[in-house]
Write a protein that holds these residues in place. Structure first.
Motif, PDB file in Angstrom:
ATOM      1  N   UNK A  56       0.734  -0.999   0.074  1.00 42.84           N
ATOM      2  CA  UNK A  56      -0.193  -0.071  -0.115  1.00 42.84           C
ATOM      3  C   UNK A  56       0.908   1.475  -0.174  1.00 42.84           C
ATOM      4  N   UNK A  57       0.128   2.406   0.265  1.00 38.81           N
ATOM      5  CA  UNK A  57       0.771   3.634   0.065  1.00 38.81           C
ATOM      6  C   UNK A  57       0.345   4.640   1.255  1.00 38.81           C
ATOM      7  N   UNK A  58      -0.156   4.279   2.291  1.00 34.15           N
ATOM      8  CA  UNK A  58      -0.833   4.818   3.436  1.00 34.15           C
ATOM      9  C   UNK A  58      -0.260   4.540   4.686  1.00 34.15           C
ATOM     10  N   UNK A  65      -1.420  10.823   3.772  1.00 35.56           N
ATOM     11  CA  UNK A  65      -0.682   9.757   4.330  1.00 35.56           C
ATOM     12  C   UNK A  65       0.610   9.727   3.559  1.00 35.56           C
ATOM     13  N   UNK A  66       1.536   9.010   3.885  1.00 33.83           N
ATOM     14  CA  UNK A  66       3.030   8.680   3.356  1.00 33.83           C
ATOM     15  C   UNK A  66       3.040   7.221   3.092  1.00 33.83           C
ATOM     16  N   UNK A  67       3.809   6.748   2.127  1.00 34.92           N
ATOM     17  CA  UNK A  67       4.187   5.381   1.924  1.00 34.92           C
ATOM     18  C   UNK A  67       5.541   5.006   2.874  1.00 34.92           C
ATOM     19  N   UNK A  68       5.511   4.014   3.510  1.00 32.48           N
ATOM     20  CA  UNK A  68       6.942   4.047   4.262  1.00 32.48           C
ATOM     21  C   UNK A  68       7.722   2.811   3.091  1.00 32.48           C
ATOM     22  N   UNK A  69       8.837   3.628   2.831  1.00 31.98           N
ATOM     23  CA  UNK A  69       9.834   2.972   1.584  1.00 31.98           C
ATOM     24  C   UNK A  69      10.974   1.887   2.340  1.00 31.98           C
ATOM     25  N   UNK A  70      10.829   1.890   3.574  1.00 27.86           N
ATOM     26  CA  UNK A  70      11.948   0.941   4.366  1.00 27.86           C
ATOM     27  C   UNK A  70      12.258  -0.222   3.424  1.00 27.86           C
ATOM     28  N   UNK A  71      11.404  -0.984   3.298  1.00 25.06           N
ATOM     29  CA  UNK A  71      11.506  -2.477   2.639  1.00 25.06           C
ATOM     30  C   UNK A  71      11.909  -2.311   1.233  1.00 25.06           C
ATOM     31  N   UNK A  72      11.328  -1.343   0.479  1.00 22.40           N
ATOM     32  CA  UNK A  72      11.778  -1.255  -0.902  1.00 22.40           C
ATOM     33  C   UNK A  72      13.046  -0.652  -0.912  1.00 22.40           C
ATOM     34  N   UNK A  73      13.712   0.387   0.133  1.00 26.38           N
ATOM     35  CA  UNK A  73      15.065   0.599  -0.063  1.00 26.38           C
ATOM     36  C   UNK A  73      16.049  -0.457   0.423  1.00 26.38           C
ATOM     37  N   UNK A  74      15.619  -1.407   1.524  1.00 26.70           N
ATOM     38  CA  UNK A  74      16.477  -2.095   2.051  1.00 26.70           C
ATOM     39  C   UNK A  74      16.680  -3.277   0.861  1.00 26.70           C
ATOM     40  N   UNK A  75      15.653  -3.709   0.156  1.00 24.02           N
ATOM     41  CA  UNK A  75      15.807  -4.561  -0.867  1.00 24.02           C
ATOM     42  C   UNK A  75      16.468  -3.930  -2.277  1.00 24.02           C
TER      43      UNK A  75
END
Length: 346
Positions: free
Chosen positions: A134-136, A260-270
């Protein structure tokens, strides 16, 4: 013997993540499914009895009809019940309350998924991963003094709590307008502050627009346009007007509804490439594969942090078909069809 390696790991159990899980199970694919919270979590924090903008057929998933008693648009409660019923109908196993905190592709091409449980970190291996997160993930902040005071909320709950209280609603799109109207009808004295010079009509549900326009023109809901809240205290808020003096508004409660904002953490770590202001994941539109081999994206996660919403449940169904074709060369047992984009849901 080494640890078991799943064919697919799905991260996120919103509507599209669940639709993909149904397709995988119907195809007999060995998969594992995670969610950081409960299924349909984003929908669960909608205010009670919030209705979707979209028609039921557009947000139905996996070929299962979505019915409501009055044949009208589904409420938050009805849609969550629908998602629970699909989980039960297809006996889907979702590892809820198990957030994925790290993800990387090993030298052998296998993904290691690191998740957090009450027993500590868990490692899971999969040949392919789909991020349907998701994105929120978190509310946008004003970043002004007083925003963290206890009477300031970023999620709209039950309007009853604002009965006979002075409420400042910050924002002017669909979420803010629906909150302002529902609280007004619940007996709150509502003030609205919006940064734009007028209401953004395309971003407001058509059945709400005439009423909010009438109420603001009659000053039954006080509206400050081209305004910015610069400070919040326990009893008031400072509103800076672009073409006039600063205004002090008395408040008992403040409700911030600015998106709302998307949490990018997993995308960035991957290692997924992100682009543009919304920081959308880069992916192949024919296959839904990201810049990382065998790592896919699905659902509203493709839109990053959306400012002007264009990605919704109803135009993400086809992601399931694309992913199944790319991974296994098969179509879902029940075809997932795209329908037109629509306006902001919440």
């Amino acid at each position: 013997m080494g640890r078991h390696t799943y064919e697919v790991a799905v991260v996120g159990a919103g509507p599209i993540g669940i639709e993909l899980a149904v397709a995988l199970k119907r195809a007999g694919i060995d998969y594992v499914h995670f969610d950081a919270r409960q299924i349909g979590y984003t929908i669960s924090w909608y205010a009670p009895q919030t209705r979707f903008f979209s028609s039921n057929e557009r947000i139905a998933i996996a070929g299962v009809p979505l019915m409501t008693p009055e044949q009208g648009k589904a409420t938050r409660e009805q849609y969550l019940m629908y998602l629970r019923a699909i989980i039960e109908q297809f006996d889907l196993q979702v590892r809820t309350y198990e957030p994925v905190i790290d993800l990387h592709r090993d030298a052998d091409g296998i993904f290691t998924i690191v998740s957090r449980t009450t027993q500590g970190e868990q490692l899971t291996r999969a040949r392919r991963v789909v991020l349907a997160t998701g994105g929120t993930d978190r509310p946008r902040k004003l970043n002004v003094p007083g925003e963290d005071l206890p009477h300031v909320a970023h999620y709209f709950g039950d309007p009853h709590q604002y009965f006979h209280k002075k409420l400042l609603v910050i924002g002017g799109k669909n979420s803010a307008i629906e909150a302002a109207l529902r609280c007004h009808h619940a007996g709150a004295k509502v003030t609205l502050s919006y940064r734009g010079p007028q209401l953004p009509e395309p971003s407001i549900k058509y059945w709400l627009l005439p009423e909010i326009r009438s109420l603001t023109q009659a000053h039954r809901v006080r509206a400050y346009f081209s305004s910015r809240v610069t400070k919040i205290t326990p009893t008031s808020a400072t509103i800076e007007l672009s073409d006039g003096p600063t205004v002090e508004v008395e408040t008992d409660f403040v409700l911030v509804q600015i998106g709302f904002e998307q949490d990018k953490t997993v995308f960035q770590k991957a290692g997924v490439h992100l682009e543009g202001g919304p920081q959308c994941p880069v992916y192949d539109h024919a296959t839904m594969m990201t810049s990382v081999p065998d790592l896919y994206v699905a659902g509203t996660a493709v839109g990053g942090t959306q400012e002007k919403f264009s990605v919704f449940i109803e135009n993400c169904h086809e992601h399931v078909t694309r992913i199944m074709r790319s991974m296994f060369g098969v179509d879902p047992e029940v075809s997932c069809v795209s329908v037109g984009a629509n306006q902001e849901e919440s």
